[in-house]
Design a protein around this motif. Structure first.
Motif, PDB file in Angstrom:
ATOM      1  N   UNK A   1       0.842  -1.204   0.000  1.00 61.05           N
ATOM      2  CA  UNK A   1       0.000   0.000   0.000  1.00 61.05           C
ATOM      3  C   UNK A   1       0.874   1.250   0.000  1.00 61.05           C
ATOM      4  N   UNK A   2       1.955   1.235   0.803  1.00 59.60           N
ATOM      5  CA  UNK A   2       2.861   2.385   0.838  1.00 59.60           C
ATOM      6  C   UNK A   2       3.489   2.617  -0.540  1.00 59.60           C
ATOM      7  N   UNK A   3       3.835   1.528  -1.224  1.00 58.96           N
ATOM      8  CA  UNK A   3       4.455   1.656  -2.551  1.00 58.96           C
ATOM      9  C   UNK A   3       3.473   2.269  -3.562  1.00 58.96           C
ATOM     10  N   UNK A   4       2.236   1.795  -3.540  1.00 61.16           N
ATOM     11  CA  UNK A   4       1.224   2.337  -4.460  1.00 61.16           C
ATOM     12  C   UNK A   4       0.929   3.798  -4.120  1.00 61.16           C
ATOM     13  N   UNK A   5       0.845   4.101  -2.824  1.00 61.48           N
ATOM     14  CA  UNK A   5       0.603   5.472  -2.372  1.00 61.48           C
ATOM     15  C   UNK A   5       1.722   6.394  -2.835  1.00 61.48           C
ATOM     16  N   UNK A   6       2.952   5.926  -2.686  1.00 62.95           N
ATOM     17  CA  UNK A   6       4.104   6.715  -3.130  1.00 62.95           C
ATOM     18  C   UNK A   6       4.041   6.960  -4.635  1.00 62.95           C
ATOM     19  N   UNK A   7       3.713   5.909  -5.383  1.00 62.29           N
ATOM     20  CA  UNK A   7       3.642   6.014  -6.843  1.00 62.29           C
ATOM     21  C   UNK A   7       2.653   7.100  -7.268  1.00 62.29           C
ATOM     22  N   UNK A   8       1.465   7.086  -6.675  1.00 61.61           N
ATOM     23  CA  UNK A   8       0.439   8.048  -7.079  1.00 61.61           C
ATOM     24  C   UNK A   8       0.757   9.463  -6.587  1.00 61.61           C
ATOM     25  N   UNK A   9       1.456   9.553  -5.487  1.00 63.63           N
ATOM     26  CA  UNK A   9       1.808  10.893  -4.981  1.00 63.63           C
ATOM     27  C   UNK A   9       2.882  11.550  -5.833  1.00 63.63           C
ATOM     28  N   UNK A  10       3.637  10.744  -6.590  1.00 64.99           N
ATOM     29  CA  UNK A  10       4.715  11.279  -7.429  1.00 64.99           C
ATOM     30  C   UNK A  10       4.277  11.561  -8.857  1.00 64.99           C
ATOM     31  N   UNK A  11       3.055  11.166  -9.216  1.00 68.99           N
ATOM     32  CA  UNK A  11       2.575  11.367 -10.582  1.00 68.99           C
ATOM     33  C   UNK A  11       2.223  12.835 -10.835  1.00 68.99           C
ATOM     34  N   UNK A  12       2.296  13.224 -12.110  1.00 67.34           N
ATOM     35  CA  UNK A  12       1.772  14.535 -12.473  1.00 67.34           C
ATOM     36  C   UNK A  12       0.271  14.539 -12.215  1.00 67.34           C
ATOM     37  N   UNK A  13      -0.252  15.720 -11.971  1.00 62.42           N
ATOM     38  CA  UNK A  13      -1.664  15.850 -11.598  1.00 62.42           C
ATOM     39  C   UNK A  13      -2.567  15.176 -12.627  1.00 62.42           C
ATOM     40  N   UNK A  14      -3.523  14.395 -12.137  1.00 57.82           N
ATOM     41  CA  UNK A  14      -4.490  13.752 -13.012  1.00 57.82           C
ATOM     42  C   UNK A  14      -5.862  13.789 -12.350  1.00 57.82           C
ATOM     43  N   UNK A  15      -6.907  13.514 -13.115  1.00 56.42           N
ATOM     44  CA  UNK A  15      -8.278  13.574 -12.628  1.00 56.42           C
ATOM     45  C   UNK A  15      -8.466  12.638 -11.431  1.00 56.42           C
ATOM     46  N   UNK A  16      -9.017  13.155 -10.349  1.00 53.51           N
ATOM     47  CA  UNK A  16      -9.307  12.398  -9.118  1.00 53.51           C
ATOM     48  C   UNK A  16      -8.050  11.935  -8.371  1.00 53.51           C
ATOM     49  N   UNK A  17      -6.904  12.553  -8.673  1.00 55.88           N
ATOM     50  CA  UNK A  17      -5.678  12.149  -7.985  1.00 55.88           C
ATOM     51  C   UNK A  17      -5.812  12.318  -6.470  1.00 55.88           C
ATOM     52  N   UNK A  18      -6.355  13.460  -6.036  1.00 55.60           N
ATOM     53  CA  UNK A  18      -6.493  13.697  -4.597  1.00 55.60           C
ATOM     54  C   UNK A  18      -7.386  12.650  -3.947  1.00 55.60           C
ATOM     55  N   UNK A  19      -8.447  12.247  -4.637  1.00 55.22           N
ATOM     56  CA  UNK A  19      -9.353  11.222  -4.110  1.00 55.22           C
ATOM     57  C   UNK A  19      -8.636   9.886  -3.988  1.00 55.22           C
ATOM     58  N   UNK A  20      -7.855   9.536  -4.991  1.00 54.12           N
ATOM     59  CA  UNK A  20      -7.102   8.285  -4.968  1.00 54.12           C
ATOM     60  C   UNK A  20      -6.115   8.271  -3.803  1.00 54.12           C
ATOM     61  N   UNK A  21      -5.386   9.376  -3.636  1.00 54.89           N
ATOM     62  CA  UNK A  21      -4.394   9.460  -2.561  1.00 54.89           C
ATOM     63  C   UNK A  21      -5.061   9.394  -1.201  1.00 54.89           C
ATOM     64  N   UNK A  22      -6.182  10.096  -1.042  1.00 54.33           N
ATOM     65  CA  UNK A  22      -6.898  10.051   0.235  1.00 54.33           C
ATOM     66  C   UNK A  22      -7.393   8.640   0.550  1.00 54.33           C
ATOM     67  N   UNK A  23      -7.881   7.950  -0.464  1.00 55.80           N
ATOM     68  CA  UNK A  23      -8.390   6.590  -0.257  1.00 55.80           C
ATOM     69  C   UNK A  23      -7.263   5.626   0.112  1.00 55.80           C
ATOM     70  N   UNK A  24      -6.147   5.744  -0.585  1.00 53.60           N
ATOM     71  CA  UNK A  24      -4.994   4.892  -0.271  1.00 53.60           C
ATOM     72  C   UNK A  24      -4.435   5.208   1.110  1.00 53.60           C
TER      73      UNK A  24
END
Length: 287
Positions: free
Chosen positions: A131-154
């Motif tokens: 989970x930490x690895x996936x969370x890190x991956x999404x936090x490092x991505x360029x901004x995309x639709x619903x990124x904040x929602x994905x990060x909050x959920x993870x």
């Protein structure tokens, strides 16, 4: 010991305005690295996962060894420092309390009062790492639709699994604890929040909707100490922190802790610690 005018507070907002910071540690942490971090408090939670290596954590005058396959949580306000000098592998997640669900935050406040590393099974460790690895991956991505929602959920998934793994009864309700244990946990959580401004045992009883005799009996049954003891314990712990890590004078510290009379504060400190505040500070300077 080098003293400062105050104990530094590391603010997550300065580094991660979105309220979460994830780091993968895969290097040699030298004494210089840990010296730069120094002794400090955080205004946020720190969740640590150690895969390989050894870390020593100093938290409020106690040293805790963190070994491979261990997890650890440091709560906001706890004075701490790191000591590690071997190759490390693991995850470091800093999280604002606002990122957590209210139930998980309440569980952390009520059930993880005393710091202590926890060994976890290989399966749980791998789940947390994934989970930490996936969370890190999404936090490092360029901004995309619903990124904040994905990060909050993870983040919610990570902290929920971490908390339930850290303490077997972390998410347990009164039905899974003795009544006295549940009352004691609620009380200790309140004391850590209000000890600066609230010193009256009856005030805590009122907040918890118990009679003072019932609260006292429950707390003493579980801990061996009274309600008054724990209020004074938290207050004197903060006093020791301020004497040890800052150059505030006794009058200023007394005022910070809600005492208008420095002489009264000094008598309480002497009774609790066995030294006057100045004796304690003088002893601290030689260590």
């Amino acid at each position: 010991m080098s003293q400062q005018p105050y104990i530094p507070i590391h603010k997550l907002q300065d580094r991660a305005p979105e309220g979460i910071e994830i780091r993968y540690i895969d290097a040699l942490m030298t004494s210089e690295d840990t010296r730069k971090l120094g002794i400090h408090r955080d205004d946020h939670y720190i969740f640590m996962i150690l895969e390989e290596g050894d870390v020593e954590l100093m938290i409020d005058f106690q040293v805790f060894p963190l070994r491979p396959s261990s997890i650890m949580v440091i709560q906001p306000g706890q004075v701490h420092a790191y000591k590690c000098g071997v190759p490390l592998r693991g995850w470091f997640v800093a999280m604002d309390a606002l990122m957590m669900g209210e139930m998980v935050k309440k569980s952390l406040e009520e059930n993880i009062i005393e710091p202590q590393p926890r060994q976890v099974s290989g399966a749980v460790l791998q789940e947390l790492i994934e989970i930490a690895r996936i969370l890190y991956h999404h936090s490092q991505q360029e901004s995309y639709l619903f990124q904040a929602t994905v990060i909050h959920s993870l983040a919610a998934a990570f902290v929920s699994l971490f908390t339930s793994s850290y303490a077997a009864v972390a998410s347990a309700g009164p039905e899974n604890l003795s009544r006295a244990s549940w009352i004691t946990r609620q009380f200790r959580a309140l004391v850590t929040r209000y000890f600066r401004t609230e010193k009256s045992p009856s005030a805590y009883a009122q907040r918890l909707h118990y009679s003072l005799p019932h609260l006292n009996e429950s707390v003493k049954q579980v801990t061996g100490f009274t309600v008054s003891y724990w209020i004074q314990y938290e207050t004197m712990l903060e006093a020791r922190r301020m004497l040890y890590f800052t150059d505030l004078d006794v009058k200023e510290i007394a005022a910070e802790l809600g005492y208008e009379d420095p002489a009264y504060f000094t008598r309480l400190f002497n009774k609790s610690v066995g030294q006057t505040p100045l004796q304690f500070r003088k002893g601290a300077k030689v260590h």
